[in-house]
Design an enzyme around this catalytic site. Structure first.
Site, PDB file in Angstrom:
ATOM      1  N   LYS A   5       0.794  -1.227   0.000  1.00 34.67           N
ATOM      2  CA  LYS A   5       0.000   0.000   0.000  1.00 34.67           C
ATOM      3  C   LYS A   5       0.829   1.282   0.000  1.00 34.67           C
ATOM      4  O   LYS A   5       0.358   2.340  -0.430  1.00 34.67           O
ATOM      5  CB  LYS A   5      -0.949   0.004   1.198  1.00 34.67           C
ATOM      6  CG  LYS A   5      -2.134  -0.936   1.072  1.00 34.67           C
ATOM      7  CD  LYS A   5      -3.105  -0.448   0.020  1.00 34.67           C
ATOM      8  CE  LYS A   5      -4.410  -1.219   0.047  1.00 34.67           C
ATOM      9  NZ  LYS A   5      -5.395  -0.694  -0.913  1.00 34.67           N
ATOM     10  N   SER A  27       0.574 -10.031  -1.008  1.00 35.35           N
ATOM     11  CA  SER A  27       0.339  -8.587  -0.902  1.00 35.35           C
ATOM     12  C   SER A  27       0.530  -8.011   0.486  1.00 35.35           C
ATOM     13  O   SER A  27       0.694  -6.798   0.628  1.00 35.35           O
ATOM     14  CB  SER A  27      -1.078  -8.250  -1.390  1.00 35.35           C
ATOM     15  OG  SER A  27      -2.041  -8.941  -0.611  1.00 35.35           O
TER      16      SER A  27
END
Length: 431
Positions: free
Chosen positions: A66, A324
């Site tokens: 992110k 992720s």
């Protein structure tokens, strides 16, 4: 995760990102986020017959990808916007990504967290952001925190940093695709298949943008949690739609409505989208830990869990799955184990109405349970304050194949036994 706050109306000069924007983003964020490694997974390679590579975004400083999109957006603010600062609302990885970007770029931020955010998460966001970040507890729920963040933007003129629905965010996330291409170029002709988790669609849109222009033969697959398949719903509806209800377990990818920018990219490229059961994701989390020693959050295991859902053979191909994120709370592991066992067919629940006769529990143990079956839960269901109802019994089997003999023995038993299906409301109580 609940629905994200809408970004303010886009500036007239904003447009869908191109591969050149991703290249510029890679230069812009270099040194501010890590270039994460590709690691070969012997286990997944053996299972699929492919050469499976793990893109280790869990090794970022904030343990997720992110920070890429946040850094790319914040790095492009002008002096007036920097003076006004930035704002975001998040209870997860986005908050940490914004905090890290602000600390490295020297931009002030107010990060709104709902009151339900655990203390350790609040402290981590504050520690990452240091003096550049003010953590604000804005409301009891995420939606209230998001509303407080939007009110802040309107009041102060600060810039809202969306978690996925902005061209600069998409371009930042797309730098992952560029790294994959460059790193595999030294060992093969490049990736054949790239599987990415999809929540709001920022990472998927970024990878589609890069590969469509720089390596259009690459097959890009978006993996969504089955309980929050909002991108699949959007493609069926022809526009982003809000799902009426979602399973929030895969919190890093459980989004009720995908972004408008991200949907536009996905609609233009029509990638393969797969919905992965939450229990299958839990099983992959456990296997990643046991085999590769990788601790992931549920969304972090989503792409790897999707491999057995893909159409066509992967044998002989170079397949990349994006790990992720690794921000998992250890307190969630009992639920991870539970969901995995249920998905694997190794754990089942029943309502057993024992006749009011002596020795019926002993009969159940002797005549119904198999030699490798264990009672994992036994609890009487209350009918009222004075009377108990049937017993809720959870059984863990030695093997999936033991279920059919168990059900046959239950049919022969002199007691009423009702299997509880996974879609029963009782499962909400169990999980």
């Amino acid at each position: 995760m609940p629905s994200q706050p809408d970004a303010p109306a886009p500036a007239a000069d904003l447009a869908l990102p191109r591969a050149r924007d991703i290249e510029a983003a890679a230069d812009r964020i270099a040194g501010r986020v890590s270039r994460t490694p590709l690691q070969r997974s012997a286990r997944l390679s053996e299972v699929t017959g492919a050469r499976v590579w793990l893109k280790r975004e869990d090794l970022q400083a904030v343990r997720s990808y992110k920070g890429r999109g946040a850094a790319n957006l914040i790095a492009q603010l002008d002096s007036e916007q920097i003076w006004a600062g930035v704002v975001c609302a998040s209870a997860g990885n986005h908050a940490q990504g914004v905090a890290h970007a602000c600390a490295t770029l020297g931009v002030g931020a107010r990060i709104y967290l709902p009151a339900t955010t655990p203390r350790q998460k609040r402290d981590r966001v504050a520690a990452i952001g240091g003096d550049w970040v003010e953590v604000v507890v804005g409301g009891r729920t995420y939606d209230e925190a998001a509303a407080a963040a939007l009110a802040d933007v309107e009041r102060t003129g600060a810039t809202l940093v969306p978690p996925f629905d902005h061209p600069h965010t998409i371009a930042g996330q797309g730098t992952i695709a560029r790294e994959i291409s460059e790193d595999l170029a030294g060992t093969s002709s490049g990736p054949d298949v790239v599987v990415v988790p999809c929540g709001g669609g920022g990472l998927l849109a970024g990878c589609l943008t890069w590969f469509s222009e720089r390596s259009p033969v690459v097959r890009v697959v978006g993996a969504e949690p089955a309980g929050a398949a909002s991108m699949i719903a959007a493609t069926h509806a022809g526009e982003p739609v809000a799902l009426p209800e979602i399973d929030r377990f895969v919190d890093g990818a459980a989004v009720q409505r995908v972004g408008s920018w991200t949907y536009e990219v996905v609609a233009a490229h029509t990638p393969e989208l797969v919905a992965v059961p939450e229990g299958r994701i839990c099983t992959e989390m456990i296997r990643l830990y046991q085999s590769e020693g990788i601790i992931t959050e549920p969304a972090g295991a989503l792409a790897a869990a999707a491999l057995d859902s893909l159409d066509g053979s992967l044998a002989g191909l170079d397949v990349v799955v994006v790990v992720s994120g690794g921000n998992n709370d250890l307190l969630r592991y009992p639920e991870v184990m539970e969901r995995s066992l249920i998905h694997e067919g190794l754990k089942h629940y029943f309502l057993v109405d024992f006749p009011q006769e002596p020795g019926m529990l002993r009969q159940f143990l002797n005549e119904v349970l198999g030699p490798d079956d264990d009672i994992a839960l036994f609890e009487y269901v209350k009918r009222n304050n004075r009377e108990t109802g049937p017993a809720l019994v959870g059984l863990e089997l030695g093997a999936r194949e033991d279920l059919a003999p168990l059900l046959a023995r239950m049919e022969e038993a002199s007691m009423q036994i009702e299997p509880i299906q996974p879609d029963s409301p009782l499962f909400r109580f169990i999980l």
